[in-house]
Design a protein around this motif. Structure first.
Motif, PDB file in Angstrom:
ATOM      1  N   ALA A  69       1.403   9.559  -5.638  1.00  0.00           N
ATOM      2  CA  ALA A  69       2.007  10.539  -5.300  1.00  0.00           C
ATOM      3  C   ALA A  69       3.006  11.275  -6.577  1.00  0.00           C
ATOM      4  CB  ALA A  69       2.719  10.664  -3.832  1.00  0.00           C
ATOM      5  N   LYS A  70       3.734  10.168  -7.031  1.00  0.00           N
ATOM      6  CA  LYS A  70       4.557  10.610  -8.092  1.00  0.00           C
ATOM      7  C   LYS A  70       3.817  10.747  -9.186  1.00  0.00           C
ATOM      8  CE  LYS A  70       8.509   7.759  -6.555  1.00  0.00           C
ATOM      9  NZ  LYS A  70       9.682   6.573  -7.109  1.00  0.00           N
ATOM     10  N   GLN A  71       2.767  10.178  -9.518  1.00  0.00           N
ATOM     11  CA  GLN A  71       1.961  10.422 -10.594  1.00  0.00           C
ATOM     12  C   GLN A  71       1.384  11.872 -10.505  1.00  0.00           C
ATOM     13  OE1 GLN A  71      -1.153   7.463 -11.303  1.00  0.00           O
ATOM     14  NE2 GLN A  71      -1.151   8.271 -13.558  1.00  0.00           N
ATOM     15  N   ASN A  72       0.745  12.149  -9.371  1.00  0.00           N
ATOM     16  CA  ASN A  72       0.261  13.383  -8.929  1.00  0.00           C
ATOM     17  C   ASN A  72       1.066  14.295  -9.449  1.00  0.00           C
ATOM     18  OD1 ASN A  72      -2.248  12.209  -8.675  1.00  0.00           O
ATOM     19  ND2 ASN A  72      -2.241  12.228  -6.461  1.00  0.00           N
ATOM     20  N   ALA A  73       2.125  14.422  -8.617  1.00  0.00           N
ATOM     21  CA  ALA A  73       3.397  15.411  -8.776  1.00  0.00           C
ATOM     22  C   ALA A  73       3.691  15.687 -10.219  1.00  0.00           C
ATOM     23  CB  ALA A  73       4.466  15.031  -7.992  1.00  0.00           C
ATOM     24  N   SER A  74       3.794  14.481 -11.187  1.00  0.00           N
ATOM     25  CA  SER A  74       4.120  14.814 -12.352  1.00  0.00           C
ATOM     26  C   SER A  74       3.195  15.392 -13.176  1.00  0.00           C
ATOM     27  CB  SER A  74       4.681  13.303 -13.154  1.00  0.00           C
ATOM     28  OG  SER A  74       3.403  12.442 -13.178  1.00  0.00           O
ATOM     29  N   ASN A  97       0.878  -1.307   0.133  1.00  0.00           N
ATOM     30  CA  ASN A  97      -0.048  -0.009  -0.060  1.00  0.00           C
ATOM     31  C   ASN A  97       0.785   1.286   0.122  1.00  0.00           C
ATOM     32  OD1 ASN A  97      -2.277  -1.418  -0.096  1.00  0.00           O
ATOM     33  ND2 ASN A  97      -2.620  -1.381   2.144  1.00  0.00           N
ATOM     34  N   GLY A  98       1.810   1.223   0.760  1.00  0.00           N
ATOM     35  CA  GLY A  98       2.843   2.369   0.830  1.00  0.00           C
ATOM     36  C   GLY A  98       3.543   2.601  -0.675  1.00  0.00           C
ATOM     37  N   GLN A  99       3.694   1.388  -0.974  1.00  0.00           N
ATOM     38  CA  GLN A  99       4.166   1.658  -2.645  1.00  0.00           C
ATOM     39  C   GLN A  99       3.341   2.237  -3.521  1.00  0.00           C
ATOM     40  OE1 GLN A  99       7.567   1.548  -3.282  1.00  0.00           O
ATOM     41  NE2 GLN A  99       7.431   2.152  -5.320  1.00  0.00           N
ATOM     42  N   GLN A 100       2.016   1.813  -3.351  1.00  0.00           N
ATOM     43  CA  GLN A 100       1.095   2.258  -4.414  1.00  0.00           C
ATOM     44  C   GLN A 100       0.836   3.793  -3.957  1.00  0.00           C
ATOM     45  OE1 GLN A 100      -2.585   0.457  -3.663  1.00  0.00           O
ATOM     46  NE2 GLN A 100      -3.580   1.249  -5.362  1.00  0.00           N
ATOM     47  N   LEU A 101       0.706   4.198  -2.896  1.00  0.00           N
ATOM     48  CA  LEU A 101       0.644   5.442  -2.456  1.00  0.00           C
ATOM     49  C   LEU A 101       1.839   6.324  -2.992  1.00  0.00           C
ATOM     50  CD1 LEU A 101      -0.651   5.405   1.089  1.00  0.00           C
ATOM     51  CD2 LEU A 101      -1.777   6.047  -0.971  1.00  0.00           C
ATOM     52  N   ILE A 102       2.984   5.952  -2.894  1.00  0.00           N
ATOM     53  CA  ILE A 102       4.236   6.706  -3.556  1.00  0.00           C
ATOM     54  C   ILE A 102       3.989   6.662  -4.780  1.00  0.00           C
ATOM     55  CG2 ILE A 102       6.495   6.534  -3.885  1.00  0.00           C
ATOM     56  CD1 ILE A 102       6.898   5.241  -1.004  1.00  0.00           C
ATOM     57  N   ASP A 103       3.647   5.633  -5.682  1.00  0.00           N
ATOM     58  CA  ASP A 103       3.319   5.732  -7.067  1.00  0.00           C
ATOM     59  C   ASP A 103       2.486   6.839  -7.340  1.00  0.00           C
ATOM     60  OD1 ASP A 103       5.601   3.890  -7.390  1.00  0.00           O
ATOM     61  OD2 ASP A 103       4.206   2.054  -7.643  1.00  0.00           O
TER      62      ASP A 103
END
Length: 156
Positions: free
Chosen positions: A68-73, A60-66
């Motif tokens: 967040a990265k997508q949202n940031a991009s 779940n943490g990795q999914q949230l990080i992914d």
């Protein structure tokens, strides 16, 4: 003393001691061991559950990080698009302002040109009159000379 009586007394004492231990000491020890075994089994099952939960939390943490990265991009891309839009709008406004200033400058130049032309005509008329007076050496009145010069200027 007899060796057999001593041995028999020790054997009876040993049997009584074993019976007392089995009756009073052994059951609490077994209960403690069973309790400890249950506690260890429970801890092992909890650790297995905790490990599973840790794996799920990592996923779940990795999914949230992914995400967040997508949202940031996406935010960066939107920012770049907005920047390009603002630059394009500023260039369009600057182009319009340039055209306005150039048109105003051309209008000012045209007005100045007309004014200079008129001043030149008047000065030329005065010079022509002076030259004509000097050449003719005859004193004509100024209004007649002015009409004559204006006529000449119109013809030119």
């Amino acid at each position: 003393m007899n060796l057999n009586a001593t041995l028999l007394g020790q054997a009876i004492s040993f049997v009584i001691f074993v019976w007392l231990c089995m009756k009073y000491v052994w059951p609490p020890l077994l209960a403690l061991l069973d309790e400890r075994r249950d506690e260890i089994a429970k801890s092992l099952s909890l650790s297995v559950n905790a490990e599973k939960e840790l794996q799920i939390a990592k996923a779940n943490g990795q999914q949230l990080i992914d995400e967040a990265k997508q949202n940031a991009s996406q935010l960066v891309e939107q920012g770049n698009q907005r920047k390009a839009q603002i630059i394009a709008e500023a260039q369009a406004v600057a182009g319009q302002e340039k055209e306005r200033i150039v048109a105003q400058g051309l209008g000012d130049i045209e007005m100045e040109r007309s004014r200079m032309k008129n001043e030149l005509k008047e000065e030329m008329a005065s010079l022509v009159i002076e030259c004509a007076q000097k050449l003719i050496d005859k004193n004509l009145d100024t209004s007649t000379n002015r009409e004559f010069v204006d006529k000449l200027i119109r013809e030119i």
